[in-house]
Motif scaffolding. Structure first.
Motif: not given
Length: 241
Positions: A49, A52-53, A56, A102-107, A109-110
């Protein structure tokens, strides 16, 4: 404007916060992470997390580590891997028990976006573990070696210091790049806790997976900053043995 390289984090978010503060990292700094963001300590999801932040606000390059690849397979397939569990994966699986889809999918993708290596405009190579092809990373037949190989570092460690780069006996892999930055094989294995240079290689894995500190280093000045040992920051956890 600095370029800073960061060693293996292994789920140690507290250590990551410490080195960012101690190095006084600002949005003007470029950051190169050498991989193994997860496995070992209890905050692997929070580390991802944070990264990812961070992407930005800063120019970041994220290299793929072997533990990151193992996590990606587990997130995608949910297959048990007992060997992975013994090498830090168990703490990660437990930590992901509280992470929604949802958070797992972001991970995912990362982790899918991670780079096998980075070569900058000054012929400096950044790779998690190493490579084996005598002509360099662009010719590597087996990409997994970028995050599993240990022979590059072992070659540098065993090199006869009397042999110079222009000698016929000098390992060709160590002549291809001006500098190579790696993680993967902790310098604590040979009793060190600070970044170690051997030939053209800088090893920045200072043992954060175990009882060493996490390190961030300025690649131009070679100044570095370290966290407290991870077993001190996570005194209530056993980490990896």
């Amino acid at each position: 404007m600095r370029t800073l390289v960061i060693g293996d984090i292994h789920g140690g978010l507290r250590a990551l916060h410490q080195i960012m503060e101690r190095a006084k990292v600002t949005p003007h700094d470029s950051l190169i992470f050498l991989g193994d963001y997860v496995d070992g300590w209890s905050q692997s999801p929070q580390v991802i997390d944070f990264l990812i932040e961070l992407n930005s606000t800063n120019n970041c390059i994220f290299i793929r580590g072997n533990h990151d690849e193992l996590l990606l397979h587990w997130l995608k397939d949910s297959k048990d891997n007992p060997l992975w569990y013994k090498h830090g994966g168990e703490a990660t699986v437990m930590a992901y028990g509280n992470v929604d889809s949802t958070r797992k999918q972001l991970h995912i993708d990362f982790l899918d976006s991670l780079q096998d290596y980075h070569l900058d405009d000054k012929n400096r190579l950044f790779v998690h573990a190493g490579f084996t092809n005598m002509n360099g990373v662009a010719y590597e037949f087996y990409p997994k070696l970028f995050y599993w190989d240990r022979t590059l570092w072992e070659t540098a460690l065993s090199l006869d210091r009397s042999i110079k780069p222009n000698d016929l006996l000098y390992p060709k892999r160590l002549t291809l790049y001006d500098e190579i930055y790696i993680g993967h094989t902790p310098v604590t294995r040979i009793g060190k806790t600070e970044p170690l240079q051997m030939a053209c290689i800088w090893n920045v894995d200072t043992g954060a997976a175990f009882k060493g500190p996490l390190t961030i280093m300025d690649i131009n000045t070679k100044e570095f900053w370290q966290s407290e040992p991870l077993n001190v920051l996570y005194f209530d956890e056993k980490g990896r043995n």
